[in-house]
Design an enzyme around this catalytic site. Structure first.
Site, PDB file in Angstrom:
ATOM      1  N   TYR A   1      18.874  62.003  16.989  1.00  0.00           N
ATOM      2  CA  TYR A   1      20.063  61.451  16.316  1.00  0.00           C
ATOM      3  C   TYR A   1      19.996  59.940  16.138  1.00  0.00           C
ATOM      4  CZ  TYR A   1      21.683  60.564  21.136  1.00  0.00           C
ATOM      5  OH  TYR A   1      21.778  60.161  22.449  1.00  0.00           O
TER       6      TYR A   1
ATOM      7  N   HIS B   1      30.933  60.393  26.552  1.00  0.00           N
ATOM      8  CA  HIS B   1      29.648  60.071  27.172  1.00  0.00           C
ATOM      9  C   HIS B   1      29.872  59.536  28.594  1.00  0.00           C
ATOM     10  CE1 HIS B   1      25.387  59.287  27.248  1.00  0.00           C
ATOM     11  NE2 HIS B   1      25.560  58.000  27.469  1.00  0.00           N
TER      12      HIS B   1
ATOM     13  N   MET C   1      21.419  67.583  23.206  1.00  0.00           N
ATOM     14  CA  MET C   1      20.878  66.920  22.015  1.00  0.00           C
ATOM     15  C   MET C   1      19.429  66.477  22.196  1.00  0.00           C
ATOM     16  SD  MET C   1      24.208  64.519  21.367  1.00  0.00           S
ATOM     17  CE  MET C   1      25.881  65.166  21.617  1.00  0.00           C
ATOM     18  N   SER C   2      18.706  67.141  23.090  1.00  0.00           N
ATOM     19  CA  SER C   2      17.330  66.710  23.364  1.00  0.00           C
ATOM     20  C   SER C   2      16.493  67.894  23.829  1.00  0.00           C
ATOM     21  CB  SER C   2      17.351  65.643  24.472  1.00  0.00           C
ATOM     22  OG  SER C   2      17.767  66.217  25.695  1.00  0.00           O
TER      23      SER C   2
HETATM   24  N1  HPA Z   1      27.295  68.815  24.092  1.00  0.00           N
HETATM   25  C1  HPA Z   1      26.132  68.289  23.658  1.00  0.00           C
HETATM   26  N2  HPA Z   1      25.385  67.487  24.386  1.00  0.00           N
HETATM   27  C2  HPA Z   1      25.805  67.192  25.625  1.00  0.00           C
HETATM   28  C3  HPA Z   1      27.001  67.707  26.139  1.00  0.00           C
HETATM   29  C4  HPA Z   1      27.785  68.565  25.325  1.00  0.00           C
HETATM   30  O1  HPA Z   1      28.860  69.063  25.714  1.00  0.00           O
HETATM   31  N3  HPA Z   1      27.124  67.217  27.391  1.00  0.00           N
HETATM   32  C5  HPA Z   1      26.027  66.443  27.620  1.00  0.00           C
HETATM   33  N4  HPA Z   1      25.227  66.427  26.556  1.00  0.00           N
END
Ligand code: HPA
Length: 277
Positions: free
Chosen positions: A83, A245, A209-210
């Protein structure tokens, strides 16, 4: 691509004398694992040509080379995410570099949202399998034959023996360990409640996301892969909290001790069985 990899590899080799046997990627908020290492060299990503630079708070962005006990290893304190806007081939460049430098095993970690109703915030989940969806494969484009085959098998990406050793270690250390399927989306937005319901139906236990793209690139080049997700929050719609976050980092901080113990002792277990020789 192989040219870019070789250039970066040469620079890395000039900066360290360590030949790592294991590579570790530290996810959001999990960079404290560095405390466990006898760090010999710190190499900021900015010193490596062609390297994508991480821009996320909580990811400091450097390679650590050193020893865990007797095990020579390399750790990424901060990873690169798709991203951030880099092409997927560049996102996995660090993984390939660590493999070319000598790492036989890739130990992945991440923070993830929990979808499985049996999961709680702060659980650790061993990744048994993954789903890559809406995320391009890092193997798109001309195949790098020096690394691996055009059409790699992905039946079992997360190495059976490594998974068994992690489970055994968790049980010996009395650390509760969930197991499940990790689902990668591109981010950077968190998911909608409808997307989370969809993923749960598609077989996901955790979302993030990884990791998946890194596991694919490593498996392609023959590294043995394993991974742990820190369930930093319940996924969207499964709790009344809004996702931030900050919560992700707070939870990572909460689980720090058990995460570090599990990773450290698992690596010792790998070493003891000769996997890292
Ligand atoms: N979604 C996507 N990525 C994340 C999440 C989540 O709830 N928590 C930590 N990384």
């Amino acid at each position: 691509m192989m040219h870019a990899l070789n250039t970066a590899l040469q620079v890395l080799r000039d900066k360290t004398e360590i030949t790592p046997r294991l590579a570790l990627v530290l996810g959001s908020g999990l960079g404290g694992f560095a405390e466990e290492l006898k760090v010999v060299d710190r190499i900021p990503y900015s010193e490596i040509p062609g390297f994508p630079i991480s821009t996320v708070p909580g990811h400091s962005g450097q390679f650590l080379l050193g020893y865990l006990g007797e095990v020579p290893m390399i750790a990424m304190q901060g990873r690169v995410h798709y991203y951030e806007g880099y092409p997927m081939q560049q996102v996995v460049l660090p993984i390939r570099l660590m493999g070319l430098l000598g790492a036989k095993v890739l130990f992945l970690s991440n923070a993830a949202g929990g979808l499985n109703p049996n999961f709680s915030r702060g659980d650790l989940m061993m990744i048994e399998d993954h789903v890559s969806s809406f995320v391009p494969s890092p193997l798109l484009g001309k195949n790098i034959d020096e690394l691996g085959t055009r059409f790699p098998d992905m039946t079992r990406v997360y190495d059976k023996e490594l998974c068994e050793l992690i489970e055994q270690t968790a049980s010996e250390q009395k650390i509760p360990l969930q197991k499940g399927v990790y689902f990668q989306l591109t981010g950077p937005n968190f998911e909608t409640s409808a997307e989370i319901r969809m993923m749960a139906r598609l077989g996901a236990d955790a979302v993030g996301m990884s990791t998946v793209c890194e596991a694919i690139a490593a498996h392609h080049m023959g590294m043995r892969v394993c991974g742990i997700s820190c369930i930093s929050n319940l996924a969207a719609g499964l709790s009344s909290d809004k996702l931030t976050h900050d919560e992700v980092q707070e939870t990572a901080n909460m689980v720090k001790e058990k995460f570090q113990t599990l990773v450290r002792e698992s690596i010792f277990a790998f070493a003891k069985t000769g996997i890292l020789d």
